[in-house]
Design a protein around this motif. Structure first.
Motif, PDB file in Angstrom:
ATOM      1  N   THR A 266       0.823  -1.196  -0.053  1.00  0.00           N
ATOM      2  CA  THR A 266       0.053   0.061   0.195  1.00  0.00           C
ATOM      3  C   THR A 266       0.892   1.297  -0.108  1.00  0.00           C
ATOM      4  O   THR A 266       2.150   1.230   0.338  1.00  0.00           O
ATOM      5  N   TYR A 268       1.275   5.104   1.409  1.00  0.00           N
ATOM      6  CA  TYR A 268       0.922   6.240   2.499  1.00  0.00           C
ATOM      7  C   TYR A 268       1.236   7.591   1.674  1.00  0.00           C
ATOM      8  O   TYR A 268       2.200   8.129   1.782  1.00  0.00           O
ATOM      9  N   LEU A 273      -4.100   6.274   2.896  1.00  0.00           N
ATOM     10  CA  LEU A 273      -3.641   4.908   2.588  1.00  0.00           C
ATOM     11  C   LEU A 273      -4.381   4.508   1.233  1.00  0.00           C
ATOM     12  O   LEU A 273      -5.350   4.574   1.379  1.00  0.00           O
TER      13      LEU A 273
END
Ligand SMILES: CCC(=O)SCCNC(=O)CCNC(=O)[C@H](O)C(C)(C)COP(=O)(O)OP(=O)(O)OC[C@H]1O[C@@H](n2cnc3c(N)ncnc32)[C@H](O)[C@@H]1OP(=O)(O)O
Length: 403
Positions: A266, A268, A273
């Protein structure tokens, strides 16, 4: 959004690892810890000191020269002595009794099974062997009988590995459920999969070299490469196919497959996110598939085979794949190793040491830096007493060779 459990445990693991790394950089306290695990010793023999040749002897024959914690500390201290030896030309590392070295002491391993203790050992041995490799003298590993696990890692830190006819060399780490720890795997040139040497820093370093060159007014020649190889873009599918092709199959292949699969990434950014996306490319940092010093010696395919197969290679095989330089007779090994080293150290110690330093810089730095280092090492030798003496002797190199 829920975080996949595998990702959570990865995050926990890397945080834990970071803490260990941060608190464990004090070599003296690591030495104090390792010294608690006694057995055997490592010592420097000065029998050939006046010729500029040192012998570094691993001595725990009843355990086939397994390295106890104390022996690791001894080795560190011996390397410190060699660093201060200003007229040394060569060092031969060898084992007492029936073999070279059977790796880490398994009793030490059983008594110290935490990640932190593993880190202490790995950090200390890597520091010692890094210093060993940097010594400005010719280094030789004299491998007789088995060299197993860490024993093989030790061996690859020398300039030359000489094996005897009864030698067996194996990176058996995989079979033991671990990977290389003493640096047997890591190449200095390697970017990616290493702390502080990411693919991004590789790209930046290339850019810096180009800009530096332009600023200094050099002409630039550019070779175009497939830059995709710089990035962490190994396709898992292709990787698994290749491993299968190189005969990594069955349980081992399934293990690697499961290690690579079910991973998520993922991003950020701006307090947000992103969605989790499955990772189909890239090898996890610090993994067993990380690049390995062995790659430098053997090339990628042979190193992969040697590491992942856990196979024990005999002397002939070691020669064939290029890890060993020469086969010696077991009975006369010390004399033959000494003769080998003597041929490489005919020059004055200051010359041997300068050559070693120049070669060391040449393998690490760019062409321009290496050339200017060579120039710096060379200049004081021009017109020195050694040089004047040689010039006065009117040497005829061909006739001298024949006699
Ligand atoms: C850094 C990561 C690592 O190094 S992992 C460690 C990898 N090393 C190993 O797994 C070594 C396993 N040992 C062996 O395969 C054999 O002992 C080798 C080295 C091939 C020698 O065989 P051989 O000449 O027949 O001797 P042996 O097996 O009878 O051994 C004699 C005594 O020495 C011991 N020994 C051997 N290696 C170690 C070791 N690494 N740590 C602790 N002890 C070791 C054996 O257990 C044996 O002891 P005992 O006489 O049975 O009490």
């Amino acid at each position: 959004m829920s975080v996949p459990s595998k990702l959570k445990s990865c995050m926990r693991r890397s945080l834990h690892h970071k803490n260990i790394m941060e608190e464990a950089v004090n070599l003296q306290s690591i030495e104090a810890f390792l010294s608690n695990f006694e057995g055997g010793d490592v010592h420097l023999s000065t029998d050939y000191w006046d010729e500029g040749i040192a012998m570094l002897c691993l001595n725990y024959p009843e355990k086939r020269n397994a390295m106890s914690g104390k022996m690791m500390v001894d080795l560190g201290k011996c390397v410190s002595k060699l660093e201060k030896w200003e007229t040394g030309k060569a060092v031969i590392i060898l084992g007492a009794g029936e073999n070279f070295c059977s790796g880490g002491d398994l009793d030490f391993a059983k008594a110290t099974g935490t990640a932190k203790e593993g880190f202490y050992m790995s950090y200390y041995m890597q520091d010692t062997l890094k210093r060993f490799r940097k010594l400005p003298m010719v280094s030789v590993s004299l491998v007789h009988g088995p060299a197993v696990g860490g024993g093989s890692e030790l061996a690859v830190f020398a300039d030359y590995i000489l094996v005897t006819d009864n030698a067996k060399l194996g990176f058996v780490h995989g079979k033991m459920g671990i990977i290389t720890a003493w640096g047997g795997g890591t190449s200095d040139q390697q970017y990616g999969f290493r702390n502080g040497r990411s693919p991004t820093s590789a790209a930046l370093s290339v850019k810096e070299k180009i800009v530096d060159g332009l600023e200094q007014g050099y002409h630039m020649g550019i070779t175009l490469c497939d830059l995709s190889k710089v990035f962490d873009c190994v396709s898992h599918e292709i990787l698994l196919e290749k491993l299968n092709y190189y005969v990594v199959r069955g349980v081992t292949l399934s293990l690697i497959e499961s290690y690579l699969s079910d991973r998520f990434r993922t991003v950020y950014y701006n307090d947000e996110l992103s969605d989790f996306k499955g990772v189909r490319f890239g090898v996890p940092q610090g993994s067993v598939l990380g690049p390995l010093l062995l790659v430098q010696i053997l090339g990628e395919r042979k190193a992969t085979e040697m590491l992942l197969s856990s196979k024990m290679y005999n002397a002939q095989e070691c020669l064939e794949i290029g890890i060993a330089y020469k086969i010696l007779s077991t009975a006369n090994r010390i004399q033959e190793a000494l003769n080998f080293v003597r041929k490489l150290t005919v020059s004055h110690s200051s010359i041997v040491r300068s050559f070693k330093k120049v070669l060391d810089v040449a393998t690490k730095e760019d062409f321009e830096t290496s050339l200017s280092f060579e120039c710096e090492e060379f200049s004081p030798k021009w017109g020195s007493d050694l040089n004047k003496d040689a010039l006065q002797r009117k040497i005829h190199h061909v006739k001298e060779e024949k006699s």
